[in-house]
Design a protein around this motif. Structure first.
Motif, PDB file in Angstrom:
ATOM      1  N   TRP A   1      15.735  -7.518  16.651  1.00 20.86           N
ATOM      2  CA  TRP A   1      16.192  -6.340  16.655  1.00 20.86           C
ATOM      3  C   TRP A   1      15.132  -5.473  17.463  1.00 20.86           C
ATOM      4  O   TRP A   1      13.844  -5.668  17.458  1.00 20.86           O
ATOM      5  CB  TRP A   1      16.791  -5.507  15.793  1.00 20.86           C
ATOM      6  CG  TRP A   1      15.759  -5.482  14.764  1.00 20.86           C
ATOM      7  CD1 TRP A   1      14.900  -4.466  14.509  1.00 20.86           C
ATOM      8  CD2 TRP A   1      15.649  -6.272  13.507  1.00 20.86           C
ATOM      9  NE1 TRP A   1      14.115  -4.420  13.661  1.00 20.86           N
ATOM     10  CE2 TRP A   1      14.680  -5.595  12.844  1.00 20.86           C
ATOM     11  CE3 TRP A   1      16.314  -7.338  12.826  1.00 20.86           C
ATOM     12  CZ2 TRP A   1      14.166  -6.027  11.425  1.00 20.86           C
ATOM     13  CZ3 TRP A   1      15.670  -7.819  11.733  1.00 20.86           C
ATOM     14  CH2 TRP A   1      14.874  -7.330  11.149  1.00 20.86           C
ATOM     15  N   GLY A   2      15.782  -4.422  18.407  1.00 18.56           N
ATOM     16  CA  GLY A   2      14.642  -3.652  19.068  1.00 18.56           C
ATOM     17  C   GLY A   2      14.087  -4.210  20.377  1.00 18.56           C
ATOM     18  O   GLY A   2      14.809  -5.220  20.681  1.00 18.56           O
ATOM     19  N   ALA A   3      12.989  -3.616  20.981  1.00 23.40           N
ATOM     20  CA  ALA A   3      12.631  -3.998  22.128  1.00 23.40           C
ATOM     21  C   ALA A   3      11.079  -3.598  22.308  1.00 23.40           C
ATOM     22  O   ALA A   3      10.472  -2.717  21.655  1.00 23.40           O
ATOM     23  CB  ALA A   3      13.114  -3.167  23.395  1.00 23.40           C
ATOM     24  N   GLY A   4      10.230  -4.850  22.617  1.00 25.18           N
ATOM     25  CA  GLY A   4       8.811  -4.485  22.265  1.00 25.18           C
ATOM     26  C   GLY A   4       8.467  -4.795  21.041  1.00 25.18           C
ATOM     27  O   GLY A   4       8.627  -5.670  20.509  1.00 25.18           O
TER      28      GLY A   4
ATOM     29  N   HIS B   1       7.314  -7.544  16.501  1.00 28.66           N
ATOM     30  CA  HIS B   1       7.195  -7.877  18.262  1.00 28.66           C
ATOM     31  C   HIS B   1       8.464  -8.606  18.393  1.00 28.66           C
ATOM     32  O   HIS B   1       8.577  -9.921  17.838  1.00 28.66           O
ATOM     33  CB  HIS B   1       6.211  -8.536  18.665  1.00 28.66           C
ATOM     34  CG  HIS B   1       6.138  -9.080  20.012  1.00 28.66           C
ATOM     35  ND1 HIS B   1       5.818 -10.217  20.441  1.00 28.66           N
ATOM     36  CD2 HIS B   1       6.244  -8.098  20.986  1.00 28.66           C
ATOM     37  CE1 HIS B   1       5.749  -9.963  21.718  1.00 28.66           C
ATOM     38  NE2 HIS B   1       5.973  -8.919  22.027  1.00 28.66           N
ATOM     39  N   THR B   2       9.411  -8.267  19.415  1.00 34.36           N
ATOM     40  CA  THR B   2      10.618  -8.981  19.719  1.00 34.36           C
ATOM     41  C   THR B   2      10.126 -10.118  20.651  1.00 34.36           C
ATOM     42  O   THR B   2      11.196 -11.122  20.761  1.00 34.36           O
ATOM     43  CB  THR B   2      11.466  -8.158  20.292  1.00 34.36           C
ATOM     44  OG1 THR B   2      10.839  -7.436  21.798  1.00 34.36           O
ATOM     45  CG2 THR B   2      12.012  -7.101  19.694  1.00 34.36           C
ATOM     46  N   GLY B   3       9.121 -10.270  21.127  1.00 34.20           N
ATOM     47  CA  GLY B   3       8.749 -11.298  22.117  1.00 34.20           C
ATOM     48  C   GLY B   3       8.160 -12.512  21.342  1.00 34.20           C
ATOM     49  O   GLY B   3       8.207 -12.517  20.050  1.00 34.20           O
TER      50      GLY B   3
ATOM     51  N   CYS C   1       1.641  -5.375  29.726  1.00 39.40           N
ATOM     52  CA  CYS C   1       2.575  -4.296  29.392  1.00 39.40           C
ATOM     53  C   CYS C   1       2.204  -3.080  30.165  1.00 39.40           C
ATOM     54  O   CYS C   1       1.030  -2.946  30.692  1.00 39.40           O
ATOM     55  CB  CYS C   1       3.179  -3.909  28.093  1.00 39.40           C
ATOM     56  SG  CYS C   1       1.821  -3.290  27.247  1.00 39.40           S
TER      57      CYS C   1
ATOM     58  N   ARG D   1       4.781   4.011  33.011  1.00 41.08           N
ATOM     59  CA  ARG D   1       6.216   4.216  32.809  1.00 41.08           C
ATOM     60  C   ARG D   1       6.731   5.456  33.205  1.00 41.08           C
ATOM     61  O   ARG D   1       8.066   5.719  33.516  1.00 41.08           O
ATOM     62  CB  ARG D   1       6.624   3.633  31.459  1.00 41.08           C
ATOM     63  CG  ARG D   1       6.514   2.150  31.448  1.00 41.08           C
ATOM     64  CD  ARG D   1       7.068   1.582  30.073  1.00 41.08           C
ATOM     65  NE  ARG D   1       5.966   1.702  29.405  1.00 41.08           N
ATOM     66  CZ  ARG D   1       5.972   1.596  27.855  1.00 41.08           C
ATOM     67  NH1 ARG D   1       7.345   1.289  27.351  1.00 41.08           N
ATOM     68  NH2 ARG D   1       4.926   1.697  27.055  1.00 41.08           N
TER      69      ARG D   1
ATOM     70  N   GLN E   1       6.904 -12.335  15.155  1.00 39.56           N
ATOM     71  CA  GLN E   1       7.369 -12.609  16.743  1.00 39.56           C
ATOM     72  C   GLN E   1       8.678 -12.847  16.669  1.00 39.56           C
ATOM     73  O   GLN E   1       9.236 -13.374  15.568  1.00 39.56           O
ATOM     74  CB  GLN E   1       6.405 -13.564  17.217  1.00 39.56           C
ATOM     75  CG  GLN E   1       4.953 -12.986  17.372  1.00 39.56           C
ATOM     76  CD  GLN E   1       3.967 -14.150  17.810  1.00 39.56           C
ATOM     77  OE1 GLN E   1       2.918 -13.887  18.099  1.00 39.56           O
ATOM     78  NE2 GLN E   1       4.464 -15.416  17.997  1.00 39.56           N
ATOM     79  N   ARG E   2       9.397 -12.654  17.755  1.00 36.42           N
ATOM     80  CA  ARG E   2      10.640 -13.011  17.955  1.00 36.42           C
ATOM     81  C   ARG E   2      11.773 -12.142  16.835  1.00 36.42           C
ATOM     82  O   ARG E   2      12.730 -12.636  16.263  1.00 36.42           O
ATOM     83  CB  ARG E   2      11.198 -14.360  17.588  1.00 36.42           C
ATOM     84  CG  ARG E   2      10.176 -15.444  18.582  1.00 36.42           C
ATOM     85  CD  ARG E   2      10.590 -16.894  18.372  1.00 36.42           C
ATOM     86  NE  ARG E   2       9.841 -17.713  19.155  1.00 36.42           N
ATOM     87  CZ  ARG E   2       9.554 -19.130  19.167  1.00 36.42           C
ATOM     88  NH1 ARG E   2      10.194 -19.578  18.086  1.00 36.42           N
ATOM     89  NH2 ARG E   2       8.586 -19.638  19.652  1.00 36.42           N
TER      90      ARG E   2
END
Length: 142
Positions: free
Chosen positions: A50-53, A63-65, A72, A78, A46-47
């Protein structure tokens, strides 16, 4: 999935998992956190810086979160193909873990041939379906 099936699947997709572990290890140097999520059969970083999602590689989820248990939007929503209720990101990524465990090293080439990160990709639609109703993680199954 039986324990024997899980072990065979994890072994079969281990080259992908190794790539995920290497990417996660680099992320650790930049502040990422790691944990084991038994329900998802995955090591989760987690965290990621780089990237998104989220991105799944074998039995690793990058995971970036700060938490996979977040809502989501589906790929269909989307892309404007319909209005759908949000799904849980963890459930969507778990479907990809299962897909990797079945296809092993063949997953990435097949996934890319099917359209990559896109609503056209049957692997993404199946992961959304699984996240929505808890079944049908394989393309073509419902």
């Amino acid at each position: 999935m039986t324990v024997a099936g899980q072990l065979l699947g994890a072994l079969w997709t281990s080259p992908n998992t190794l790539c995920g572990l290497l990417a996660g290890a680099v992320g650790l140097a930049f502040g990422a956190r790691v944990c084991w999520r038994r329900r998802d059969l995955a090591v989760v970083f987690q965290r990621m810086p780089w990237g998104a999602g989220a991105l799944t590689l074998g039995n690793v989820i990058l995971h970036t979160g700060v938490d996979l248990d977040i809502p989501c939007l589906t790929y269909a929503h989307r892309s404007g193909r319909g209005i759908e209720a949000p799904i849980r990101l963890a459930d969507h990524e778990r479907a990809h873990v299962y897909q990797y465990m079945l296809l092993g090293p063949l997953f990435l080439p097949v996934y890319l041939l099917c359209g990559g990160i896109s609503v056209r990709n049957p692997f993404e639609r199946a992961a959304d379906r699984y996240a929505r109703c808890g079944r049908g993680w394989w393309p073509g199954r419902g």
